[in-house]
Design a protein around this motif. Structure first.
Motif, PDB file in Angstrom:
ATOM      1  N   GLU A 179       0.826  -1.201   0.000  1.00  0.00           N
ATOM      2  CA  GLU A 179       0.000   0.000   0.000  1.00  0.00           C
ATOM      3  C   GLU A 179       0.867   1.261   0.000  1.00  0.00           C
ATOM      4  OE1 GLU A 179      -3.897   1.895   2.257  1.00  0.00           O
ATOM      5  OE2 GLU A 179      -3.114  -0.071   2.866  1.00  0.00           O
ATOM      6  N   CYS A 182       2.528   1.642  -3.550  1.00  0.00           N
ATOM      7  CA  CYS A 182       1.537   1.954  -4.577  1.00  0.00           C
ATOM      8  C   CYS A 182       0.994   3.373  -4.398  1.00  0.00           C
ATOM      9  CB  CYS A 182       0.396   0.944  -4.539  1.00  0.00           C
ATOM     10  SG  CYS A 182       0.877  -0.736  -5.041  1.00  0.00           S
ATOM     11  N   ARG A 183       0.720   3.752  -3.170  1.00  0.00           N
ATOM     12  CA  ARG A 183       0.211   5.092  -2.920  1.00  0.00           C
ATOM     13  C   ARG A 183       1.233   6.154  -3.329  1.00  0.00           C
ATOM     14  NH1 ARG A 183      -4.154   6.045  -0.214  1.00  0.00           N
ATOM     15  NH2 ARG A 183      -4.063   4.057   0.923  1.00  0.00           N
ATOM     16  N   ASN A 208      -2.016  -8.503  -0.828  1.00  0.00           N
ATOM     17  CA  ASN A 208      -1.257  -7.437  -1.490  1.00  0.00           C
ATOM     18  C   ASN A 208      -2.049  -6.822  -2.640  1.00  0.00           C
ATOM     19  OD1 ASN A 208       0.888  -7.857   0.233  1.00  0.00           O
ATOM     20  ND2 ASN A 208       2.007  -9.181  -1.173  1.00  0.00           N
ATOM     21  N   ALA A 211      -4.400  -4.442  -1.131  1.00  0.00           N
ATOM     22  CA  ALA A 211      -3.693  -3.248  -0.663  1.00  0.00           C
ATOM     23  C   ALA A 211      -3.380  -2.305  -1.819  1.00  0.00           C
ATOM     24  CB  ALA A 211      -2.401  -3.660   0.048  1.00  0.00           C
ATOM     25  N   ARG A 214      -6.562  -0.541  -2.720  1.00  0.00           N
ATOM     26  CA  ARG A 214      -6.867   0.441  -1.678  1.00  0.00           C
ATOM     27  C   ARG A 214      -6.011   1.706  -1.845  1.00  0.00           C
ATOM     28  NH1 ARG A 214      -9.171  -0.460   3.291  1.00  0.00           N
ATOM     29  NH2 ARG A 214      -8.785  -2.705   3.120  1.00  0.00           N
ATOM     30  N   ALA A 215      -4.778   1.507  -2.329  1.00  0.00           N
ATOM     31  CA  ALA A 215      -3.868   2.641  -2.504  1.00  0.00           C
ATOM     32  C   ALA A 215      -4.173   3.458  -3.752  1.00  0.00           C
ATOM     33  CB  ALA A 215      -2.428   2.132  -2.559  1.00  0.00           C
TER      34      ALA A 215
END
Length: 506
Positions: A179, A182-183, A208, A211, A214-215
């Motif tokens: 996360e 990626c964010r 993963n 995540a 989500r990011a």
């Protein structure tokens, strides 16, 4: 994006032929409604090129050409020529996503590699191809050389790349790092589209994947049954369920077709789906503990969002020493059998006793257990084997002669086959189709298990899966001889189907 036909084919021992690849591609795009599929790697073989061509031609005729992708390499146009000849219009170029891979494997400076990648991208566009870009070993790049990753993306941000695909090539990430990494990219490059490609070395591929979404990542890569190199990739079934239920995202996937596609791929690969694999495992919608079955009868206390009907399946209740009366009752209800309290107690005790002996008890065994416990005469069963003879001679087909009684009428037939049990089954089918004029169940699966220890007189357990009128059921036979065990399982099947027929006379 499903990459079963490319990354999934890197599973040890898995190789799809051209017909299998086309069949799976059709299932993925037309039944499951996967957004995109990755079907091959360039330059593998002539047979692989023919498979790509067959899928590309079919996809073009169906209007799916932009949803079919293949892996290409930074090789001065060789991969592009290979894929172009096969008719593929979308190439996923493989660049290096870590300084270690760039300098250690390619023996290139980051600057030189960036130049090579840009040149390959432009060459693909000149050929009329759409380009996505893999950053191989991206996860280690973000851990150990983030400046290298940023330099690559800075240098390609204005290039005609539809998606930058970020693989956890060695499966080293956890959801927290995933996360965070990626964010970081989403915030640094808000105009770029990113995909996440997970590997399952630590059994974290689905976590993963969630995540990454989500990011803010825009796409994820999966494979049917989690196929892939080493420990495999993120399994499509689990990833879809998590995205739908835990993150509230939409994918367009038709969940009711997941089980069918999983079983088809299982049959092509020969790699069995573990019984406890979420969503598609044989036992994941089976309640074993009696307290759970009891709770299901009381306002579905043990149900969660993963209802089997979502995935084209049904809930079952196992029979064993932990099942208790509630599980037995659930199975009897399914069979349409009603017992009083005393009989229920005796049947439950018998199920527990059999389970303590390590014998597998199935719902199809219940009528026999009931007959045994309640002292019914076993000769009252509608089907009995009166006699049979099996012959085996070197250089000749095995032959079976069968004499069987069905509802009091005797029938006899002789047939040859490819094995003794095959000869037996051919004779039995002839009786049903030619003498009785009735359909015969289809044998769908045949498994044999032998207790460990290596003794030649060990019991053989044969479990056969049958299909009739759209319903699958299993029967079991136990004997020291494998063929006899199979015949016993077959006789159980006959008595199950003959319950629906009356004696029509001889």
């Amino acid at each position: 994006m499903d990459t079963t036909l490319r990354d999934g084919e890197q599973t040890s021992g898995v190789s799809f032929n051209a017909r299998e690849k086309l069949s799976i591609a059709r299932l993925l795009l037309e039944e499951l409604h996967v957004s995109r599929i990755e079907i091959a790697s360039a330059r593998v073989s002539q047979g692989e090129q023919q498979a790509v061509r067959a899928i590309a031609e079919w996809a073009a005729a169906k209007g799916y050409a932009d949803r079919v992708e293949a892996l290409g390499f930074i090789d001065g146009g060789v991969s592009l020529d290979w894929l172009g000849t096969a008719g593929c219009r979308v190439v996923n170029l493989l660049a290096k996503g870590s300084r270690k891979h760039c300098e250690g494997q390619l023996r290139r400076t980051p600057e030189r590699h960036l130049e090579d990648v840009r040149a390959e991208i432009l060459a693909a566009v000149d050929r009329g191809m759409k380009v996505n870009l893999y950053l191989e070993d991206w996860s280690n790049g973000m851990r150990r050389s983030p400046d290298y990753v940023y330099a690559m993306l800075d240098g390609l941000a204005d290039a005609p790349v539809s998606r930058f695909m970020c693989p956890d090539t060695l499966g080293v990430l956890d959801p927290y790092d995933t996360e965070r990494f990626c964010r970081d990219l989403v915030e640094r490059y808000p105009s770029l589209r990113f995909d996440f490609h997970a590997h399952n070395d630590y059994d974290l591929a689905v976590a993963n994947t969630a995540a990454a979404v989500r990011a803010g990542f825009h796409g994820v890569h999966v494979t049917v049954n989690g196929l892939g190199e080493r420990a495999g990739n993120a399994p499509l079934s689990s990833a879809v369920a998590v995205l739908h239920d835990r993150l509230g995202r939409t994918t367009g996937i038709d969940e009711t077709k997941i089980n069918r596609v999983s079983r088809t791929v299982e049959s092509y690969t020969g790699i069995r789906i573990p019984a406890n694999r979420p969503i598609v495992g044989a036992s994941v919608f089976t309640q074993c503990a009696g307290i759970h079955a009891d709770g299901d009868s009381k306002n579905n206390l043990y149900f969660n969002e993963l209802l089997p009907e979502r995935f084209g399946r049904v809930r079952e209740y196992a029979l064993g020493k932990t099942s208790g009366k509630a599980n037995v009752l659930k199975n009897l209800e399914a069979l349409g059998i009603d017992l009083d309290e005393a009989a229920m107690r005796k049947v439950t005790e018998r199920v527990v006793e059999l389970s303590d002996k390590k014998e597998q008890v199935t719902a199809e065994d219940l009528p026999y257990i009931i007959a045994d416990v309640l002292r019914y005469d076993p000769v009252d069963t509608p089907v009995r084997i009166l006699n049979y003879s099996l012959s085996l001679a070197q250089g000749m087909h095995p032959v079976a002669t069968l004499r069987i009684e069905i509802h009091g009428c005797a029938y006899e037939r002789t047939s040859a086959g490819d094995g003794q049990y095959d000869a037996f089954m051919r004779a039995l089918r002839q009786i049903y189709r030619e003498q009785l004029g009735r359909e015969f169940p289809m044998l769908r699966d045949y498994t044999v298990s032998i207790p460990p220890g290596g003794r030649t007189d060990a019991f053989v357990q044969t479990i056969i899966t049958w299909e009739m009128d759209g319903r699958e059921f299993k029967t079991r036979g136990l004997d020291a001889d494998q063929t006899e065990a199979a015949i016993k399982a077959t006789v159980k099947m006959l008595n199950i189907i003959e319950i629906n027929y009356n004696d029509n006379g001889c």
